[in-house]
Design a protein around this motif. Structure first.
Motif, PDB file in Angstrom:
ATOM      1  N   MET A 140       0.819  -1.190   0.000  1.00 16.48           N
ATOM      2  CA  MET A 140       0.000   0.000   0.000  1.00 16.48           C
ATOM      3  C   MET A 140       0.868   1.262   0.000  1.00 16.48           C
ATOM      4  N   CYS A 141       1.933   1.264   0.731  1.00 18.32           N
ATOM      5  CA  CYS A 141       2.717   2.487   0.853  1.00 18.32           C
ATOM      6  C   CYS A 141       3.717   2.682  -0.264  1.00 18.32           C
ATOM      7  N   THR A 142       3.925   1.660  -1.099  1.00 28.41           N
ATOM      8  CA  THR A 142       4.931   1.784  -2.145  1.00 28.41           C
ATOM      9  C   THR A 142       4.390   2.391  -3.438  1.00 28.41           C
ATOM     10  N   ILE A 143       3.084   2.565  -3.541  1.00 33.84           N
ATOM     11  CA  ILE A 143       2.531   3.291  -4.680  1.00 33.84           C
ATOM     12  C   ILE A 143       2.050   4.646  -4.189  1.00 33.84           C
ATOM     13  N   GLU A 144       2.129   5.641  -5.032  1.00 32.35           N
ATOM     14  CA  GLU A 144       1.850   7.017  -4.611  1.00 32.35           C
ATOM     15  C   GLU A 144       0.452   7.188  -4.027  1.00 32.35           C
ATOM     16  N   GLU A 145      -0.543   6.534  -4.609  1.00 36.87           N
ATOM     17  CA  GLU A 145      -1.910   6.681  -4.099  1.00 36.87           C
ATOM     18  C   GLU A 145      -2.035   6.141  -2.681  1.00 36.87           C
ATOM     19  N   GLY A 146      -1.394   5.008  -2.416  1.00 37.06           N
ATOM     20  CA  GLY A 146      -1.435   4.419  -1.080  1.00 37.06           C
ATOM     21  C   GLY A 146      -0.698   5.270  -0.067  1.00 37.06           C
ATOM     22  N   ALA A 147       0.486   5.761  -0.456  1.00 34.00           N
ATOM     23  CA  ALA A 147       1.258   6.624   0.437  1.00 34.00           C
ATOM     24  C   ALA A 147       0.494   7.906   0.738  1.00 34.00           C
ATOM     25  N   ALA A 148      -0.177   8.447  -0.270  1.00 35.26           N
ATOM     26  CA  ALA A 148      -0.967   9.673  -0.073  1.00 35.26           C
ATOM     27  C   ALA A 148      -2.109   9.432   0.914  1.00 35.26           C
ATOM     28  N   GLU A 149      -2.741   8.259   0.837  1.00 31.39           N
ATOM     29  CA  GLU A 149      -3.813   7.931   1.783  1.00 31.39           C
ATOM     30  C   GLU A 149      -3.279   7.848   3.205  1.00 31.39           C
ATOM     31  N   VAL A 150      -2.108   7.239   3.375  1.00 34.78           N
ATOM     32  CA  VAL A 150      -1.518   7.137   4.710  1.00 34.78           C
ATOM     33  C   VAL A 150      -1.188   8.534   5.238  1.00 34.78           C
ATOM     34  N   ARG A 151      -0.582   9.385   4.405  1.00 36.46           N
ATOM     35  CA  ARG A 151      -0.259  10.759   4.825  1.00 36.46           C
ATOM     36  C   ARG A 151      -1.513  11.549   5.170  1.00 36.46           C
ATOM     37  N   ALA A 152      -2.619  11.279   4.478  1.00 42.41           N
ATOM     38  CA  ALA A 152      -3.853  12.037   4.689  1.00 42.41           C
ATOM     39  C   ALA A 152      -4.577  11.653   5.984  1.00 42.41           C
ATOM     40  N   HIS A 153      -4.340  10.456   6.477  1.00 43.60           N
ATOM     41  CA  HIS A 153      -5.039  10.002   7.676  1.00 43.60           C
ATOM     42  C   HIS A 153      -4.344  10.555   8.917  1.00 43.60           C
ATOM     43  N   ALA A 154      -5.069  11.290   9.726  1.00 46.19           N
ATOM     44  CA  ALA A 154      -4.494  12.000  10.878  1.00 46.19           C
ATOM     45  C   ALA A 154      -3.849  11.073  11.909  1.00 46.19           C
ATOM     46  N   LEU A 155      -4.330   9.869  12.048  1.00 42.68           N
ATOM     47  CA  LEU A 155      -3.811   8.975  13.085  1.00 42.68           C
ATOM     48  C   LEU A 155      -2.771   7.981  12.586  1.00 42.68           C
ATOM     49  N   ALA A 156      -2.521   7.945  11.288  1.00 40.14           N
ATOM     50  CA  ALA A 156      -1.586   6.959  10.740  1.00 40.14           C
ATOM     51  C   ALA A 156      -0.166   7.168  11.272  1.00 40.14           C
ATOM     52  N   ALA A 157       0.345   8.372  11.192  1.00 38.45           N
ATOM     53  CA  ALA A 157       1.727   8.632  11.628  1.00 38.45           C
ATOM     54  C   ALA A 157       1.908   8.421  13.132  1.00 38.45           C
ATOM     55  N   PRO A 158       1.017   8.950  13.982  1.00 41.08           N
ATOM     56  CA  PRO A 158       1.196   8.681  15.410  1.00 41.08           C
ATOM     57  C   PRO A 158       1.094   7.185  15.748  1.00 41.08           C
ATOM     58  N   ALA A 159       0.217   6.468  15.057  1.00 44.24           N
ATOM     59  CA  ALA A 159       0.087   5.032  15.311  1.00 44.24           C
ATOM     60  C   ALA A 159       1.353   4.293  14.885  1.00 44.24           C
ATOM     61  N   MET A 160       1.890   4.635  13.720  1.00 46.27           N
ATOM     62  CA  MET A 160       3.124   3.988  13.258  1.00 46.27           C
ATOM     63  C   MET A 160       4.305   4.363  14.152  1.00 46.27           C
ATOM     64  N   GLY A 161       4.364   5.615  14.572  1.00 45.43           N
ATOM     65  CA  GLY A 161       5.430   6.044  15.470  1.00 45.43           C
ATOM     66  C   GLY A 161       5.405   5.277  16.774  1.00 45.43           C
ATOM     67  N   GLY A 162       4.221   5.122  17.338  1.00 46.74           N
ATOM     68  CA  GLY A 162       4.078   4.346  18.569  1.00 46.74           C
ATOM     69  C   GLY A 162       4.411   2.885  18.366  1.00 46.74           C
ATOM     70  N   ALA A 163       4.037   2.355  17.224  1.00 44.61           N
ATOM     71  CA  ALA A 163       4.317   0.951  16.927  1.00 44.61           C
ATOM     72  C   ALA A 163       5.815   0.705  16.822  1.00 44.61           C
ATOM     73  N   ILE A 164       6.530   1.614  16.183  1.00 40.35           N
ATOM     74  CA  ILE A 164       7.981   1.455  16.032  1.00 40.35           C
ATOM     75  C   ILE A 164       8.647   1.352  17.390  1.00 40.35           C
ATOM     76  N   GLU A 165       8.224   2.180  18.315  1.00 40.94           N
ATOM     77  CA  GLU A 165       8.848   2.187  19.636  1.00 40.94           C
ATOM     78  C   GLU A 165       8.591   0.897  20.400  1.00 40.94           C
ATOM     79  N   ASN A 166       7.476   0.212  20.100  1.00 41.87           N
ATOM     80  CA  ASN A 166       7.126  -1.009  20.822  1.00 41.87           C
ATOM     81  C   ASN A 166       7.535  -2.282  20.102  1.00 41.87           C
ATOM     82  N   MET A 167       8.070  -2.163  18.903  1.00 40.22           N
ATOM     83  CA  MET A 167       8.468  -3.335  18.126  1.00 40.22           C
ATOM     84  C   MET A 167       9.952  -3.614  18.287  1.00 40.22           C
TER      85      MET A 167
END
Length: 99
Positions: free
Chosen positions: A1-28
């Motif tokens: 999903m994130c490797t095509i521009e449309e998918g990456a744009a959807e992830v950037r557009a979602h307000a909670l995507a970045a905080p959720a991924m950031g939190g996930a990185i710290e716990n993985m």
């Protein structure tokens, strides 16, 4: 999903995507952390000014992950992202991300 521009744009557009991924990185660990950093690098570290949209949570999570236990591949992916953020003015230009 994130490797095509449309998918990456959807992830950037979602307000909670970045905080959720950031939190996930710290716990993985291991491969999960590496993959999560790779997703953020694909979403925010591509060509152009994509990094200008990167929330602080992304920057902090990747920096913390790279300082802790992180694979060489994860460090490379994180370095690519942080260099891209540095080039678009989101980070201090004196920082070095060569792992």
């Amino acid at each position: 999903m994130c490797t095509i521009e449309e998918g990456a744009a959807e992830v950037r557009a979602h307000a909670l995507a970045a905080p959720a991924m950031g939190g996930a990185i710290e716990n993985m660990q291991g491969r999960g952390r590496e993959c999560a950093i790779g997703v953020l690098a694909a979403v925010y570290g591509g060509s152009g000014d994509l990094g200008r949209d990167a929330p602080e949570e992304v920057i902090r999570a990747v920096m913390v992950a790279m300082q802790g236990e992180c694979s060489a591949r994860g460090r490379r992916k994180g370095g690519v992202l942080l260099r891209a953020l540095q080039e678009c003015g989101r980070l201090d230009s004196d920082l070095n991300f060569d792992g």
